[in-house]
Scaffold this active site. Structure first.
Site, PDB file in Angstrom:
ATOM      1  N   THR A   1       0.875  -1.184   0.000  1.00  0.00           N
ATOM      2  CA  THR A   1       0.000   0.000   0.000  1.00  0.00           C
ATOM      3  C   THR A   1       0.911   1.232   0.000  1.00  0.00           C
ATOM      4  O   THR A   1       1.057   1.904   1.015  1.00  0.00           O
ATOM      5  CB  THR A   1      -0.917   0.025   1.247  1.00  0.00           C
ATOM      6  OG1 THR A   1      -0.103  -0.190   2.421  1.00  0.00           O
ATOM      7  CG2 THR A   1      -1.970  -1.052   1.191  1.00  0.00           C
TER       8      THR A   1
ATOM      9  N   LYS B   1      -1.921  -1.111  13.814  1.00  0.00           N
ATOM     10  CA  LYS B   1      -0.708  -1.072  13.002  1.00  0.00           C
ATOM     11  C   LYS B   1      -0.226   0.360  12.765  1.00  0.00           C
ATOM     12  O   LYS B   1       0.947   0.690  12.965  1.00  0.00           O
ATOM     13  CB  LYS B   1      -0.964  -1.787  11.672  1.00  0.00           C
ATOM     14  CG  LYS B   1       0.173  -1.740  10.680  1.00  0.00           C
ATOM     15  CD  LYS B   1       1.431  -2.380  11.238  1.00  0.00           C
ATOM     16  CE  LYS B   1       2.630  -2.068  10.390  1.00  0.00           C
ATOM     17  NZ  LYS B   1       3.000  -3.076   9.475  1.00  0.00           N
TER      18      LYS B   1
ATOM     19  N   ASN C   1       3.292   2.106  14.260  1.00  0.00           N
ATOM     20  CA  ASN C   1       4.322   2.726  13.426  1.00  0.00           C
ATOM     21  C   ASN C   1       4.456   4.222  13.725  1.00  0.00           C
ATOM     22  O   ASN C   1       5.559   4.769  13.699  1.00  0.00           O
ATOM     23  CB  ASN C   1       4.042   2.478  11.942  1.00  0.00           C
ATOM     24  CG  ASN C   1       4.573   1.119  11.499  1.00  0.00           C
ATOM     25  OD1 ASN C   1       5.184   0.396  12.288  1.00  0.00           O
ATOM     26  ND2 ASN C   1       4.352   0.763  10.246  1.00  0.00           N
TER      27      ASN C   1
ATOM     28  N   LEU D   1      15.700   4.672  20.303  1.00  0.00           N
ATOM     29  CA  LEU D   1      16.148   6.006  20.728  1.00  0.00           C
ATOM     30  C   LEU D   1      17.536   6.284  20.152  1.00  0.00           C
ATOM     31  O   LEU D   1      18.332   6.964  20.791  1.00  0.00           O
ATOM     32  CB  LEU D   1      16.179   6.107  22.251  1.00  0.00           C
ATOM     33  CG  LEU D   1      14.861   6.414  22.973  1.00  0.00           C
ATOM     34  CD1 LEU D   1      15.106   6.620  24.454  1.00  0.00           C
ATOM     35  CD2 LEU D   1      14.156   7.645  22.389  1.00  0.00           C
TER      36      LEU D   1
ATOM     37  N   CYS E   1       7.842   1.699   5.148  1.00  0.00           N
ATOM     38  CA  CYS E   1       6.714   1.708   6.092  1.00  0.00           C
ATOM     39  C   CYS E   1       6.554   3.019   6.851  1.00  0.00           C
ATOM     40  O   CYS E   1       5.592   3.742   6.637  1.00  0.00           O
ATOM     41  CB  CYS E   1       6.857   0.555   7.076  1.00  0.00           C
ATOM     42  SG  CYS E   1       6.650  -1.037   6.274  1.00  0.00           S
TER      43      CYS E   1
ATOM     44  N   LYS F   1       5.711   6.493   4.879  1.00  0.00           N
ATOM     45  CA  LYS F   1       4.420   6.560   4.178  1.00  0.00           C
ATOM     46  C   LYS F   1       3.259   6.256   5.117  1.00  0.00           C
ATOM     47  O   LYS F   1       2.159   6.778   4.938  1.00  0.00           O
ATOM     48  CB  LYS F   1       4.404   5.654   2.948  1.00  0.00           C
ATOM     49  CG  LYS F   1       4.517   4.160   3.213  1.00  0.00           C
ATOM     50  CD  LYS F   1       3.264   3.380   2.891  1.00  0.00           C
ATOM     51  CE  LYS F   1       3.496   1.896   3.114  1.00  0.00           C
ATOM     52  NZ  LYS F   1       2.361   1.158   3.573  1.00  0.00           N
TER      53      LYS F   1
ATOM     54  N   LYS G   1      18.274   0.703   6.167  1.00  0.00           N
ATOM     55  CA  LYS G   1      18.807   0.194   7.430  1.00  0.00           C
ATOM     56  C   LYS G   1      19.646  -1.027   7.107  1.00  0.00           C
ATOM     57  O   LYS G   1      19.536  -1.585   6.005  1.00  0.00           O
ATOM     58  CB  LYS G   1      17.674  -0.142   8.400  1.00  0.00           C
ATOM     59  CG  LYS G   1      16.814  -1.326   7.988  1.00  0.00           C
ATOM     60  CD  LYS G   1      15.808  -1.575   9.082  1.00  0.00           C
ATOM     61  CE  LYS G   1      15.262  -2.972   9.046  1.00  0.00           C
ATOM     62  NZ  LYS G   1      14.294  -3.219  10.088  1.00  0.00           N
TER      63      LYS G   1
ATOM     64  N   ARG H   1      13.855   2.128  -0.406  1.00  0.00           N
ATOM     65  CA  ARG H   1      12.688   3.012  -0.460  1.00  0.00           C
ATOM     66  C   ARG H   1      12.830   4.094   0.613  1.00  0.00           C
ATOM     67  O   ARG H   1      13.053   3.805   1.773  1.00  0.00           O
ATOM     68  CB  ARG H   1      11.396   2.212  -0.232  1.00  0.00           C
ATOM     69  CG  ARG H   1      11.017   1.363  -1.432  1.00  0.00           C
ATOM     70  CD  ARG H   1       9.793   0.524  -1.138  1.00  0.00           C
ATOM     71  NE  ARG H   1      10.074  -0.486  -0.130  1.00  0.00           N
ATOM     72  CZ  ARG H   1       9.138  -1.260   0.438  1.00  0.00           C
ATOM     73  NH1 ARG H   1       7.883  -1.111   0.111  1.00  0.00           N
ATOM     74  NH2 ARG H   1       9.472  -2.164   1.325  1.00  0.00           N
TER      75      ARG H   1
HETATM   76  C1  UDX Z   1       8.902  -0.887  10.677  1.00  0.00           C
HETATM   77  C2  UDX Z   1       8.350  -1.385  12.023  1.00  0.00           C
HETATM   78  O1  UDX Z   1       9.413  -1.509  12.976  1.00  0.00           O
HETATM   79  C3  UDX Z   1       7.649  -2.725  11.825  1.00  0.00           C
HETATM   80  O2  UDX Z   1       7.061  -3.152  13.049  1.00  0.00           O
HETATM   81  C4  UDX Z   1       6.590  -2.563  10.768  1.00  0.00           C
HETATM   82  O3  UDX Z   1       5.966  -3.814  10.514  1.00  0.00           O
HETATM   83  C5  UDX Z   1       7.187  -2.032   9.478  1.00  0.00           C
HETATM   84  O4  UDX Z   1       7.871  -0.802   9.730  1.00  0.00           O
HETATM   85  P1  UDX Z   1      11.062  -1.505   9.217  1.00  0.00           P
HETATM   86  O5  UDX Z   1      10.588  -0.475   8.244  1.00  0.00           O
HETATM   87  O6  UDX Z   1      11.529  -2.832   8.715  1.00  0.00           O
HETATM   88  O7  UDX Z   1       9.906  -1.829  10.286  1.00  0.00           O
HETATM   89  O8  UDX Z   1      12.296  -0.865  10.011  1.00  0.00           O
HETATM   90  P2  UDX Z   1      12.615  -0.394  11.496  1.00  0.00           P
HETATM   91  O9  UDX Z   1      13.546  -1.350  12.117  1.00  0.00           O
HETATM   92  O10 UDX Z   1      11.398  -0.039  12.245  1.00  0.00           O
HETATM   93  O11 UDX Z   1      13.445   0.937  11.191  1.00  0.00           O
HETATM   94  C6  UDX Z   1      12.813   2.020  10.516  1.00  0.00           C
HETATM   95  C7  UDX Z   1      13.758   3.166  10.296  1.00  0.00           C
HETATM   96  O12 UDX Z   1      14.031   3.812  11.518  1.00  0.00           O
HETATM   97  C8  UDX Z   1      15.126   2.780   9.716  1.00  0.00           C
HETATM   98  O13 UDX Z   1      15.472   3.721   8.717  1.00  0.00           O
HETATM   99  C9  UDX Z   1      16.058   2.864  10.909  1.00  0.00           C
HETATM  100  O14 UDX Z   1      17.367   3.136  10.532  1.00  0.00           O
HETATM  101  C10 UDX Z   1      15.433   3.999  11.684  1.00  0.00           C
HETATM  102  N1  UDX Z   1      15.725   3.976  13.126  1.00  0.00           N
HETATM  103  C11 UDX Z   1      15.314   2.933  13.908  1.00  0.00           C
HETATM  104  C12 UDX Z   1      16.393   5.046  13.712  1.00  0.00           C
HETATM  105  O15 UDX Z   1      16.770   6.008  13.037  1.00  0.00           O
HETATM  106  N2  UDX Z   1      16.640   5.020  15.065  1.00  0.00           N
HETATM  107  C13 UDX Z   1      16.256   3.984  15.851  1.00  0.00           C
HETATM  108  O16 UDX Z   1      16.499   4.045  17.055  1.00  0.00           O
HETATM  109  C14 UDX Z   1      15.568   2.921  15.257  1.00  0.00           C
END
Ligand code: UDX
Length: 437
Positions: A85, A208, A212, A254, A264, A267, A327, A334
């Site tokens: 989505t 959800k 997020n 943090l 995710c 968006k 990450k 994306r």
């Molecule tokens: C996220 C949610 O965690 C997950 O539960 C949901 O189903 C989909 O979206 P994801 O997008 O895979 O998962 O990545 P996530 O590990 O949450 O990290 C998201 C972004 O935040 C990354 O760019 C990461 O580098 C950043 N991040 C994360 C930070 O900048 N600081 C942090 O402390 C943690």
């Protein structure tokens, strides 16, 4: 049980493989023939640790197959909708065309007693609309919403061992017959003690987006603190350690740095604001606009800091960007902050080289004008400044003495605050973190 999984992207491919691992007979369905071909050969069409091995393991059992033919869904008791989505072009709202197309294509193959289970992240209200649609087509069917919380890079373990299972069902009653069907699907997780919450459809959808939004807010909060730390000469990493020791706050999510990206969080918070506006509740989420703004400001801040460490001008500066994925442990670019910073630097006259262990192919499709280098050593060669923007382990483990012999100038900007500043400075580097003195 016989299960169909519609949509074989980051979510669906992992879900299909994990359902087969749990002992179900699974067919994964996707309109993209390339994805189907790769998955049929037990190859993940994207990088996700443990997925290739899992695909090989379950395909050997004969319980997992993939096809582009929706008719293969016929005969499954449960149909999971796992399509994307994305954000609509030029708007904040979510594009539901894939969810709608998948549901319409499934309708002719439904039989009484079937349960359609939505896993995609959708604006609240979508499930109620789809429930009416499928019951109009086949009155004996049910629709549930069962949001997925998997993190890329940990997708297999998150699916096999989730923190919780949320079942959204019309009316929100535990007694709904579809609840038993989904219990049978997740029997292994439930037996091992995974908590399960039964809610009505809108609550399940909101769980959800709320989760997020909370995570995005937590990251932007600490990044706002990083801005203050920069202004006051304080250290945001120690501040995060200290406030994180309060159990009510917690240290996870943090980590201040260049901000969040991916398919995710960015968006989802935008789609949530758009949906709140449609519902007349936009005031409730205006804070998410600030969360988004703080996040985007991180990227500008890194470009400015890079200019500063390069002596005031980026023109002709050879900048090496370590990391392109949004990450580590992912090839997903994306809305990757790393890549967006690399592109900005290039636009402002720097000569940018980007390296990443897994994401270069996807990065090159998105920003073909950047220079990509697979080998870290080659990428480091003669750099005027290094930017660590995705915290892959191999970059965290770089030896400052060894690295110094490869670059032109020993300047490093640690966009994720993961390096030992004392060690790098001792090796003669000009080290800059974000929100650290
Ligand atoms: C996220 C949610 O965690 C997950 O539960 C949901 O189903 C989909 O979206 P994801 O997008 O895979 O998962 O990545 P996530 O590990 O949450 O990290 C998201 C972004 O935040 C990354 O760019 C990461 O580098 C950043 N991040 C994360 C930070 O900048 N600081 C942090 O402390 C943690």
């Amino acid at each position: 049980m016989r299960i169909s999984v519609i949509g074989c992207g980051y979510l669906g491919a992992v879900h299909a493989a994990c359902m087969a691992k749990l002992g179900h007979e699974v067919v994964g369905i996707d309109v993209d023939e390339n994805k189907i071909r790769a998955l049929s050969e037990a190859r993940a069409p994207f990088f996700e640790p443990a997925l290739d091995d899992l695909l090989k393991e379950v395909q050997a059992t004969g319980r997992l197959s993939f096809t582009s033919d929706m008719a293969a869904a016929h005969g499954s008791a449960v149909h999971f909708i796992c399509v994307g989505t994305p954000q609509k072009k030029g708007e904040n709202a979510a594009d539901l065309s894939y969810v709608d197309a998948a549901t319409f294509a499934l309708l002719p193959h439904l039989e009484a007693g079937d349960v359609v289970v939505g896993k995609s992240t959708v604006p609240v209200g979508t499930a109620t609309r789809l429930a009416a649609l499928i019951q109009g087509a086949e009155p004996g069917t049910h629709l549930m919403w069962n949001p997925e919380f998997l993190r890329e890079g940990h997708a297999v373990s998150d699916t096999l061992r989730p923190d919780r299972l949320v079942y959204g069902v019309t009316g929100g009653s535990e007694e709904h017959e579809a609840v038993q069907t989904l219990d049978a699907v997740y029997a292994t997780q439930l037996d091992s003690g995974t908590p399960r919450l039964v809610t009505d459809l809108p609550t399940a959808e909101l769980v959800k987006t709320a989760a997020n939004s909370f995570l995005a807010t937590k990251i932007s909060f600490i990044n706002a603190m990083a801005e203050l730390c920069d202004a006051a000469g304080a250290d945001v990493t120690l501040l995060a350690d200290a406030i994180g020791m309060d159990e009510r706050i917690g240290r996870k999510f943090l980590n201040a740095g260049i901000g969040f990206g991916g398919g995710c969080l960015p968006k989802d918070i935008r789609a949530f604001m758009a949906r709140a506006g449609e519902l007349g509740a936009d005031q409730a989420l205006t804070f998410l606009r600030e969360v988004d703004a703080i996040n985007m400001r991180r990227r500008t801040r890194v470009v400015e800091l890079t200019r500063e460490i390069c002596g005031g001008s980026l023109l002709g500066q050879r900048i090496t960007v370590l990391g392109a994925a949004f990450k580590p442990e992912s090839d997903d670019v994306r809305d990757s902050p790393a890549l967006s910073i690399a592109a900005q630097l290039q636009l402002q006259g720097a000569v940018v080289t980007v390296t990443d262990p897994e994401a270069l192919q996807n990065a090159a499709l998105r920003f073909p004008e950047l220079h990509y280098e697979k080998s870290t050593d080659a990428a480091l060669n003669r750099a005027d400044a290094l930017l660590l923007l995705t915290e892959w382990r191999e970059y965290q483990c770089l030896d400052p003495y060894e690295t110094a012999t490869r670059v032109s100038r020993t300047k490093i900007l640690d966009g994720r605050n993961v390096l030992d500043a004392t060690k790098w400075r001792a090796a003669g580097w000009m080290y800059r973190g974000l929100g650290r003195p």
